[in-house]
Design an enzyme around this catalytic site. Structure first.
Site, PDB file in Angstrom:
ATOM      1  CD  GLU A  59      13.214  82.859 -13.029  1.00  0.00           C
ATOM      2  OE1 GLU A  59      13.330  83.052 -14.250  1.00  0.00           O
ATOM      3  OE2 GLU A  59      12.632  83.647 -12.284  1.00  0.00           O
ATOM      4  CB  CYS A  88      17.354  81.519 -20.021  1.00  0.00           C
ATOM      5  SG  CYS A  88      17.832  82.773 -18.822  1.00  0.00           S
TER       6      CYS A  88
HETATM    7  P1  NDP Z   1      18.158  71.163 -16.675  1.00  0.00           P
HETATM    8  O1  NDP Z   1      16.719  71.422 -16.539  1.00  0.00           O
HETATM    9  O2  NDP Z   1      18.574  69.943 -17.379  1.00  0.00           O
HETATM   10  O3  NDP Z   1      18.875  71.133 -15.241  1.00  0.00           O
HETATM   11  C1  NDP Z   1      18.720  72.177 -14.306  1.00  0.00           C
HETATM   12  C2  NDP Z   1      19.095  71.656 -12.926  1.00  0.00           C
HETATM   13  O4  NDP Z   1      18.130  70.693 -12.506  1.00  0.00           O
HETATM   14  C3  NDP Z   1      20.433  70.952 -12.883  1.00  0.00           C
HETATM   15  O5  NDP Z   1      21.073  71.222 -11.666  1.00  0.00           O
HETATM   16  C4  NDP Z   1      20.016  69.505 -12.980  1.00  0.00           C
HETATM   17  O6  NDP Z   1      20.974  68.635 -12.483  1.00  0.00           O
HETATM   18  C5  NDP Z   1      18.792  69.499 -12.109  1.00  0.00           C
HETATM   19  N1  NDP Z   1      17.913  68.366 -12.326  1.00  0.00           N
HETATM   20  C6  NDP Z   1      17.839  67.563 -13.395  1.00  0.00           C
HETATM   21  N2  NDP Z   1      16.861  66.650 -13.226  1.00  0.00           N
HETATM   22  C7  NDP Z   1      16.313  66.890 -12.019  1.00  0.00           C
HETATM   23  C8  NDP Z   1      15.273  66.280 -11.267  1.00  0.00           C
HETATM   24  N3  NDP Z   1      14.596  65.284 -11.756  1.00  0.00           N
HETATM   25  N4  NDP Z   1      14.971  66.774 -10.047  1.00  0.00           N
HETATM   26  C9  NDP Z   1      15.641  67.835  -9.560  1.00  0.00           C
HETATM   27  N5  NDP Z   1      16.649  68.449 -10.224  1.00  0.00           N
HETATM   28  C10 NDP Z   1      16.982  67.982 -11.441  1.00  0.00           C
HETATM   29  O7  NDP Z   1      18.751  72.468 -17.345  1.00  0.00           O
HETATM   30  P2  NDP Z   1      20.229  72.720 -17.851  1.00  0.00           P
HETATM   31  O8  NDP Z   1      21.188  72.584 -16.726  1.00  0.00           O
HETATM   32  O9  NDP Z   1      20.459  71.896 -19.072  1.00  0.00           O
HETATM   33  O10 NDP Z   1      20.139  74.273 -18.209  1.00  0.00           O
HETATM   34  C11 NDP Z   1      19.657  74.742 -19.420  1.00  0.00           C
HETATM   35  C12 NDP Z   1      18.221  75.211 -19.304  1.00  0.00           C
HETATM   36  O11 NDP Z   1      18.085  76.159 -18.254  1.00  0.00           O
HETATM   37  C13 NDP Z   1      17.747  75.917 -20.554  1.00  0.00           C
HETATM   38  O12 NDP Z   1      16.467  75.469 -20.934  1.00  0.00           O
HETATM   39  C14 NDP Z   1      17.683  77.370 -20.141  1.00  0.00           C
HETATM   40  O13 NDP Z   1      16.774  78.138 -20.876  1.00  0.00           O
HETATM   41  C15 NDP Z   1      17.296  77.255 -18.710  1.00  0.00           C
HETATM   42  N6  NDP Z   1      17.659  78.469 -18.003  1.00  0.00           N
HETATM   43  C16 NDP Z   1      16.672  79.297 -17.565  1.00  0.00           C
HETATM   44  C17 NDP Z   1      16.985  80.492 -16.958  1.00  0.00           C
HETATM   45  C18 NDP Z   1      15.927  81.404 -16.417  1.00  0.00           C
HETATM   46  O14 NDP Z   1      16.274  82.261 -15.605  1.00  0.00           O
HETATM   47  N7  NDP Z   1      14.678  81.293 -16.809  1.00  0.00           N
HETATM   48  C19 NDP Z   1      18.372  80.921 -16.794  1.00  0.00           C
HETATM   49  C20 NDP Z   1      19.328  79.960 -17.286  1.00  0.00           C
HETATM   50  C21 NDP Z   1      18.971  78.791 -17.869  1.00  0.00           C
HETATM   51  P3  NDP Z   1      22.027  67.974 -13.486  1.00  0.00           P
HETATM   52  O15 NDP Z   1      22.637  69.061 -14.284  1.00  0.00           O
HETATM   53  O16 NDP Z   1      22.951  67.368 -12.553  1.00  0.00           O
HETATM   54  O17 NDP Z   1      21.221  67.046 -14.351  1.00  0.00           O
END
Ligand code: NDP
Length: 523
Positions: free
Chosen positions: A252, A286
């Site tokens: 997602e 999102c």
């Molecule tokens: P990120 O992709 O930066 O992070 C998402 C999650 O992944 C966090 O828990 C993050 O941890 C974790 N993460 C980061 N790096 C890794 C890795 N290498 N391996 C495994 N997990 C990892 O997104 P954001 O938190 O910044 O959220 C914003 C984004 O989410 C936007 O692009 C938005 O559009 C999208 N989004 C999509 C939705 C949908 O339903 N399609 C709904 C809501 C948001 P940590 O934060 O600790 O780095």
């Protein structure tokens, strides 16, 4: 960390400590106050939590789905009973208005949980598949628990996004282990505390805290499925890590929702929808309205009305008043917003209102409207994820559809027109997971409907019947309806005689209006 370990690219030092620390500190984006801290789980700890979840799942997964659903309704009730506590932590940790915390997070989950629990027995009931050729056999699909489902979630909806996946995993008989964003860990801590108070098996729902590597450790800990919600670039790394272990995953990812305002759009409703869809959760959604393609006949009145409505929005700390727009949760989004605005103004856009960070304390940004945008500007192409709504004037709906489909993202899209039939026709031509006519954001709250994206917005779906079935493993059982002979004519030994009969059979069964076609028309 194993061979597919990937490091997070984020340094969220505005809201939490840097990646080397053994503690994550969570700060209120509206005030800068320290709210609390959680430990960073080591790889060994992540593996132990997943192993405990697997043990708990062994007993949970064999319960009848009706019983699991009944017991999970206790969790739904606890969430409703303790909604004030959830709203409190959400409004503090995310700086979001309390009304948004209640409606977008708690209510969405109360409804989704009710839907899953009330419908799981029907949705997960074994499905018989009629066989048109092999009439002597029967097929049935069973939906069986997968084991442990990993859930990695972002900071913008730290309660509703992971908890929806938790309910789906648990009701299908799996265990769930969540890795919340490092930016908003305390919300998941509260969710786990509420879960533990319900008497449900404690280890069945685990939480692991940490940064990107903790997410990788979760993928590598032997989970059977991953639901990832986050950005496109992280999603690619996470999907690669899942691929290396053949862990099935749902992605997602980001969105760039276009809103097409047709020539006959109701200006007042469309303007209000743009303002709500663009500035709710300070644009950190999102499915936010990320670009408006307004027909030239409504462009000016729409921009003017949106300007007035956006300027009237009250921005501030939700702890102090019923403000409309809350804080910027993740401070880097302020830099992203400023870069988009600078790029757009440099290429000829007009700043209609807003455009600046608000003075501290806290991380706030003015609701911003840009007009005269073109498709050469980053603001029309790349995800904003902040309180900016850019307008581009179009000569026709045809042009609007073409521009809407130019994006590499395809999560949500919106069409506004008084002609509902035409609205549906336009919707059918837009490349997006969901297209909503004359409303915004609302589809996420329609629990029965699949939610997810096309193109680089990801793959797989959450919510609805298919998502629930996909959360389970499909087991196909094929069995004999009548006693089978000792010797099957298709088995060994092969012979010229059998081959000859099979050649004749091929024509009889399949050529033209053959037996198979007639059988499939009959049954
Ligand atoms: P990120 O992709 O930066 O992070 C998402 C999650 O992944 C966090 O828990 C993050 O941890 C974790 N993460 C980061 N790096 C890794 C890795 N290498 N391996 C495994 N997990 C990892 O997104 P954001 O938190 O910044 O959220 C914003 C984004 O989410 C936007 O692009 C938005 O559009 C999208 N989004 C999509 C939705 C949908 O339903 N399609 C709904 C809501 C948001 P940590 O934060 O600790 O780095």
């Amino acid at each position: 960390m194993g061979s597919v370990a990937v490091e997070t690219q984020k340094q969220k030092n505005g809201n939490s400590t840097a990646a080397a620390s053994t503690l994550i500190r969570s700060y209120a984006p509206a005030t800068g106050d320290l709210l609390g801290e959680v430990p960073v789980h080591t790889t060994d700890e992540v593996q132990a939590i997943v192993a405990r979840a697997r043990r708990a799942q062994a007993a949970w997964g064999v319960l009848p789905v009706e019983e699991r659903a009944e017991r999970l309704l206790r969790l739904r009730d606890a969430i409703v009973d303790r909604a004030d506590e959830i709203v409190e932590i959400l409004s503090r940790e995310c700086g979001k208005p309390r009304q948004e915390a209640l409606v977008h997070e708690v209510m969405v989950i109360a409804d989704l949980a009710t839907y899953y629990c009330r419908n799981a027995a029907r949705i997960l009931a074994p499905q018989e598949i009629p066989l048109h050729l092999l009439k002597h056999r029967k097929s049935v699909i069973q939906f069986v628990p997968r084991g442990v489902v990993g859930i990695i979630s972002p900071w913008n909806f730290p309660f509703s996004i992971p908890m929806g996946d938790v309910f789906a995993a648990l009701v299908t008989g799996s265990a769930a282990v969540v890795k919340p964003s490092e930016v908003t860990p305390l919300t998941m801590k509260k969710a786990k505390e509420i879960y533990d108070s319900t008497g449900l098996p404690e280890d069945l729902f685990g939480v692991v805290y940490g940064y990107g590597p903790t997410g990788t450790a979760l993928i590598e800990a032997g989970i059977q499925k991953l639901v990832f919600t986050g950005g496109v670039e992280t999603g690619k790394r996470v999907a690669a890590a899942c691929g290396a272990r053949l862990v099935p995953c749902v992605m997602e990812l980001g969105g760039k929702a276009p809103l097409i305002a047709c020539a006959d759009a109701d200006v007042e409703r469309t303007a209000r929808a743009i303002v709500y869809g663009g500035f709710a959760n300070a644009g950190q959604v999102c499915v936010s309205v990320e670009r408006v393609y307004a027909h030239k006949d409504v462009y000016l009145p729409l921009v003017q009305r949106v300007k007035k409505l956006a300027t009237d929005l009250r921005v501030g700390d939700p702890a102090k008043d019923f403000f409309d727009v809350g804080a910027i949760i993740y401070p880097r989004q302020i830099d992203v917003a400023l870069a988009h605005i600078e790029d757009a103004l440099g290429k000829g856009a007009e700043l209609v209102c807003g455009g600046h960070r608000k003075p501290g304390p806290g991380q706030f940004f003015e609701p911003t409207v840009l007009a005269e945008c073109t498709d050469s500007m980053t603001v029309m192409n790349e995800e904003i994820f902040g309180p900016i709504v850019p307008f581009q004037k179009v000569d026709s709906e045809e042009e609007a559809v073409t521009l809407a489909n130019r994006s590499h993202l395809g999560l949500n899209a919106y069409v506004f027109t008084k002609d509902r039939a035409r609205g549906r026709k336009i919707a059918e031509r837009i490349e997006a997971g969901s297209v909503v006519v004359n409303d915004v954001l609302v589809n996420y709250a329609a629990s029965e409907t699949p939610f997810g994206g096309t193109k680089q917005s990801g793959f797989g779906r959450v919510h609805g019947e298919d998502a629930l079935r996909d959360m389970a493993e499909r087991r196909h059982i094929n069995y004999d309806r009548v006693a089978s002979p000792a010797r099957d004519p298709l088995w060994y030994p092969y012979s010229p005689k059998t081959f000859h009969w099979l050649q004749r059979g091929l024509r009889m069964l399949f050529a033209g209006n053959g037996v198979v076609q007639r059988l499939s028309e009959l049954f």
